[in-house]
Design a protein around this motif. Structure first.
Motif, PDB file in Angstrom:
ATOM      1  N   ASN A  30       0.787  -1.233   0.000  1.00 18.14           N
ATOM      2  CA  ASN A  30       0.000   0.000   0.000  1.00 18.14           C
ATOM      3  C   ASN A  30       0.825   1.292   0.000  1.00 18.14           C
ATOM      4  OD1 ASN A  30      -2.426  -1.359  -0.029  1.00 18.14           O
ATOM      5  ND2 ASN A  30      -2.607  -1.396   2.192  1.00 18.14           N
ATOM      6  N   PRO A  31       1.844   1.433   0.885  1.00 16.32           N
ATOM      7  CA  PRO A  31       2.527   2.732   0.981  1.00 16.32           C
ATOM      8  C   PRO A  31       3.209   3.200  -0.308  1.00 16.32           C
ATOM      9  CG  PRO A  31       3.053   1.353   2.868  1.00 16.32           C
ATOM     10  CD  PRO A  31       2.312   0.493   1.893  1.00 16.32           C
ATOM     11  N   LYS A  65      -3.921   8.203   0.622  1.00 13.25           N
ATOM     12  CA  LYS A  65      -3.511   8.128   2.035  1.00 13.25           C
ATOM     13  C   LYS A  65      -2.104   8.676   2.226  1.00 13.25           C
ATOM     14  CE  LYS A  65      -6.116   4.533   4.385  1.00 13.25           C
ATOM     15  NZ  LYS A  65      -6.311   3.113   4.452  1.00 13.25           N
ATOM     16  N   GLY A  66      -2.002   9.904   2.621  1.00 10.30           N
ATOM     17  CA  GLY A  66      -0.681  10.476   2.913  1.00 10.30           C
ATOM     18  C   GLY A  66       0.142  10.787   1.683  1.00 10.30           C
ATOM     19  N   CYS A  67      -0.469  10.649   0.487  1.00 12.15           N
ATOM     20  CA  CYS A  67       0.295  10.906  -0.737  1.00 12.15           C
ATOM     21  C   CYS A  67      -0.039  12.280  -1.284  1.00 12.15           C
ATOM     22  CB  CYS A  67      -0.021   9.842  -1.781  1.00 12.15           C
ATOM     23  SG  CYS A  67       0.689  10.199  -3.390  1.00 12.15           S
ATOM     24  N   THR A  68       0.971  13.092  -1.471  1.00 12.48           N
ATOM     25  CA  THR A  68       0.770  14.372  -2.143  1.00 12.48           C
ATOM     26  C   THR A  68       1.706  14.431  -3.329  1.00 12.48           C
ATOM     27  OG1 THR A  68       2.241  15.273  -0.479  1.00 12.48           O
ATOM     28  CG2 THR A  68      -0.083  15.783  -0.231  1.00 12.48           C
ATOM     29  N   GLY A  96       0.974   5.310  -1.451  1.00 16.89           N
ATOM     30  CA  GLY A  96       0.367   6.006  -0.317  1.00 16.89           C
ATOM     31  C   GLY A  96       1.375   6.979   0.245  1.00 16.89           C
ATOM     32  N   GLU A  97       1.741   6.805   1.511  1.00 15.56           N
ATOM     33  CA  GLU A  97       2.619   7.787   2.144  1.00 15.56           C
ATOM     34  C   GLU A  97       4.019   7.828   1.527  1.00 15.56           C
ATOM     35  OE1 GLU A  97       2.233   4.530   5.429  1.00 15.56           O
ATOM     36  OE2 GLU A  97       1.074   5.267   3.748  1.00 15.56           O
ATOM     37  N   GLN A  98       4.432   6.732   0.817  1.00 14.70           N
ATOM     38  CA  GLN A  98       5.763   6.748   0.184  1.00 14.70           C
ATOM     39  C   GLN A  98       5.692   7.041  -1.313  1.00 14.70           C
ATOM     40  OE1 GLN A  98       7.576   2.970   1.003  1.00 14.70           O
ATOM     41  NE2 GLN A  98       7.631   3.304   3.208  1.00 14.70           N
ATOM     42  N   CYS A  99       4.590   7.585  -1.777  1.00 12.80           N
ATOM     43  CA  CYS A  99       4.430   7.741  -3.221  1.00 12.80           C
ATOM     44  C   CYS A  99       5.481   8.705  -3.770  1.00 12.80           C
ATOM     45  CB  CYS A  99       3.026   8.227  -3.552  1.00 12.80           C
ATOM     46  SG  CYS A  99       2.713   9.927  -3.092  1.00 12.80           S
ATOM     47  N   SER A 100       5.768   8.563  -5.044  1.00 13.20           N
ATOM     48  CA  SER A 100       6.786   9.391  -5.693  1.00 13.20           C
ATOM     49  C   SER A 100       6.272   9.795  -7.063  1.00 13.20           C
ATOM     50  CB  SER A 100       8.084   8.598  -5.845  1.00 13.20           C
ATOM     51  OG  SER A 100       8.887   9.171  -6.859  1.00 13.20           O
ATOM     52  N   THR A 145      -2.351   9.576  -6.904  1.00 13.89           N
ATOM     53  CA  THR A 145      -1.471   8.610  -6.226  1.00 13.89           C
ATOM     54  C   THR A 145      -0.499   7.906  -7.171  1.00 13.89           C
ATOM     55  OG1 THR A 145      -3.058   6.833  -6.583  1.00 13.89           O
ATOM     56  CG2 THR A 145      -3.253   8.063  -4.519  1.00 13.89           C
TER      57      THR A 145
END
Lengths: 336, 392
Positions: free
Chosen positions: B127-128, B388-391, B131-135, B353
């Protein structure tokens, strides 16, 4: 073990020259490889202290490597420690754990020692595999590298980082060589040769073996910390027994007990893997690039050949060769 | 130097620099798939489908041939990372595609982000990653773990399954799957009858866990197993007499097209949720399956489709940039604009995402001829992950 080891320092010097030349000649990717070789060399030398010098064949050495890597990852990511402090912490944690494990392990010899180190290494693997705080089987990223910006150096640059790794590997080598040639190292060598005799002479054999095991673990922890910095990533695979096996292969390939052989073995191992798995290497030999898919088979054949033809490893063969040349020289001189 | 030759030299120099540097250069694509290690089989499946994709959609864009450079991850994170660096820094590839294992993806993530080279993940579902680790440099054409199973909870609750037992191996993907199911199911009013997480790689026999399922008397079980253990689980489920008593439902890899025929009638009646099944009734899928069967003598799987769509994504993005690959940011931007009807249905990349937006299919394993096949029961269109936490 040979009485004298006349080629140790010349070979070390030669390797150092090659390393420096490679560092100057290498591009971005080459320097990445160089850093990998330096770290693997530290790990292999720490295992050589156990296997080649003290005669303890461990199949769980990667457990301490992983411990060092996870200690660095945890300390830098969770606690925000600077990488240098985390490195010291890694060495301490891995060394302490190795001493704890060693309390049990050094009581055993031969195949039982192999089995218990294998089991304990796998316990580290199982723990990290399930440790959800560390990302479990997916591992954990984000370990930073040393901050050398006060010196005007950027460790994110492979040129700087690989140079640093080579310097550290060189320092570890010198330290281990001094250790092996010290009275302590002599005792370890003697224990390797005839443990029973040493015991009957009143030598506290277990204490010596425990000290070597702890020290080997601490240096493996150092290699682990550097590896975490290099890749920026830790995963349970670092503790898996196959990595211990690879290190053992490197030590045997290079020439067990010779330290510099282990370092050279690491270089040969990484370069072989890199070339054999690269299709363009085979095409350069005017062979099909598809062989690269079966690179592990080729590597296996190479190791079999080394074990069959050079049982004392590359360093041992080199040493033998130098001996032969010298005695032939002396023989001629004597006849005249 | 005579005047004549210097003029000639000057002319040649001008010509050399005015000529577009990429005119005949191949477009290099690194293929980061395992040909050894635990995921070698899936790596092989994706390699076949990727090759088929480039055959179908073009091996040349704007006069530049597409060159695939394979690299073996050995299914190991550190080897995967070393091979990624080799592809990017030594072979200087323009795009990297592949990665089966989430651990390998995790190891490569930072390197890909820093190298600013487009990385297309064709399987790893952690998931990450989106999510929060997206690039901005990492796109995923396969799925995220929770994207696959999220809708199954509400669906099963609506079908009257109120009491469900959860089971998966004790590893990151297993927990992500179960968490995503539990969240939707409990929110829809369902009750978790119990849950078990057998150790991965050490479970030789599901007997003790199946006994717990039997004792808990749930309406259904929702499980996640894949590969060899999935075949074994389904067979033991039937042997234990649970088939027919308790409905077996799972993340659809439980009955993957790669091995559902080996499970045979033991799998009959099992429910699954997945982003692809071979029985999807569209012309795009019929064409894909026909080609794949003709070439390889078996059904194309969900793994193959993700690789096949990745090839299409790459080719269409390259066509949009006119074959130019020097501006990697423009290349990624082009990829994010690509959308098409693939074997799975509508395919596009979520700009929030970088994860794929796709249909999710709920299927039942039913008898077909002398074997079984996954037959679609319901389609949930355009399933998209919350950022989720991805910008980006």
């Amino acid at each position: 073990m040979r009485e004298r080891d006349p080629i140790q320092l010349p070979v070390a010097g030669l390797l150092a020259v090659i390393a420096v030349a490679a560092w100057f000649g290498a591009g971005y990717f080459g320097q990445e490889l160089l850093a990998e070789i330096a770290i693997l060399a530290i790990f292999a030398m720490s295992l050589d202290l156990l296997v080649g010098v003290a005669g303890m064949v461990s199949l769980g050495h990667a457990g301490f490597l992983a411990l060092g890597a996870y200690a660095t990852a945890g300390a830098t990511v969770f606690w925000g420690w600077p990488p240098a402090a985390a490195l010291a912490f890694s060495v301490a944690v891995a060394g302490a754990c190795a001493l704890g494990v060693g309390l049990f392990a050094v009581r055993l010899g031969g195949v039982f020692f192999i089995m218990i180190t294998l089991a304990i290494g796998q316990m580290f693997y199982a723990y990290f595999f399930k440790a959800r705080a560390f990302g479990g089987d997916n591992g954990m990223s984000g370990t930073p590298r040393f901050d050398l910006s006060p010196l005007g150096l950027e460790t994110g640059d492979p040129a700087v980082f690989s140079a640093l790794m080579l310097v550290i590997a060189g320092a570890v080598y010198v330290a281990l060589l001094l250790l092996v040639r010290s009275p302590f190292g002599m005792m370890l060598t003697a224990i390797h040769q005839n443990e029973n005799r040493l015991a009957s002479l009143g030598c506290p054999v277990r204490r010596y073996k425990l000290a070597a095991f702890g020290l080997g673990g601490a240096i493996a922890g150092l290699a682990g910390a550097l590896m975490a910095q290099h890749t920026g990533f830790v995963s349970p695979d670092l503790a898996f027994w196959t990595l211990s096996g690879e290190a053992l292969i490197i030590v045997i390939l290079g020439g067990s007990g010779s330290l510099v052989g282990a370092a050279g073995g690491a270089a040969v191992f990484v370069m072989l893997r890199d070339h054999l798995s690269d299709g363009s290497f085979w095409e350069g030999l005017r062979l099909s690039g598809d062989i690269a898919t079966h690179w592990q088979l080729v590597m296996g054949l190479f190791f079999i050949a080394v074990v069959l033809l050079a049982r004392d490893g590359l360093y041992g063969r080199l040493s033998w060769l130098v001996d032969r040349v010298r005695s032939a020289w002396r023989g001629r001189g004597g006849g005249a | 130097m005579t005047r004549k030759t210097s003029t000639l030299a000057a002319a040649l120099t001008v010509l050399a620099f005015s000529f577009p540097a990429y005119a005949a250069d191949p477009i290099k694509i690194g293929v980061l798939l395992p040909s050894s290690g635990v995921f070698a089989g899936l790596g092989g499946d994706q390699t076949l489908a990727l090759e088929m994709g480039f055959d179908d959609f073009g091996r040349e864009v704007a006069g530049r041939p597409i060159e695939l450079i394979p690299a073996d991850t050995e299914s190991k994170p550190n080897s995967g990372l070393a091979q990624f660096k080799k592809l990017v820094f030594k072979d200087e590839v323009d795009i990297v595609v592949g990665i089966i294992s989430s651990a390998v993806a995790g190891a490569v993530r930072d390197a890909a982000h820093n190298a600013k080279v487009p990385l297309i993940i064709s399987n790893a579902g952690n998931n990450p990653l989106t999510g929060e680790q997206c690039s901005p440099w990492i796109l995923r054409t396969s799925f995220s773990n929770s994207q696959i199973v999220r809708e199954m909870g509400p669906w099963m609750a609506a079908k009257g399954y109120n009491n469900v037992f959860l089971m998966a191996f004790d590893y990151a993907a297993g927990h992500q799957m179960m968490d995503a199911f539990r969240e939707g199911f409990v929110a829809a009013g369902g009750n978790i009858a119990g849950e078990e997480f057998p150790p991965l790689g050490e479970t030789k026999d599901f007997g003790p866990y199946l006994a717990k399922v039997k004792a808990a008397k749930p309406d259904a079980a929702f499980v996640f197993f894949a590969g060899g253990p999935a075949i074994k689980f389904v067979k033991e489920w039937a042997a234990f007499g649970l088939k027919g008593e308790v409905t077996l439902a799972g993340a659809g890899w439980l009955n993957s097209a790669l091995y559902v025929k080996k499970q045979g009638m033991d799998a009959e009646g099992a429910l699954g949720i997945l982003n692809y099944v071979p029985s999807i009734d569209t012309p795009e899928n019929a064409a894909f399956q026909e080609n794949f069967r003709a070439a390889h003598g078996r059904d194309g799987s969900e793994f193959g489709v993700a690789a096949y769509d990745s090839a299409r994504l790459i080719v269409e993005a390259l066509k949009a940039t006119g074959g130019a690959t020097d501006d990697k940011a423009a290349l990624v931007a082009a990829m994010r604009e690509v959308h098409f009807e693939g074997p799975r249905g509508p395919f596009r990349i979520d700009p929030m995402t970088n994860n794929v937006v796709q249909n999710i299919y709920i299927f039942e394993v039913q008898p077909q001829g002398d074997s079984v096949a996954a037959i679609v029961q319901d389609v949930i269109p355009d399933v998209q992950d919350p950022p989720k936490g991805c910008t980006l």
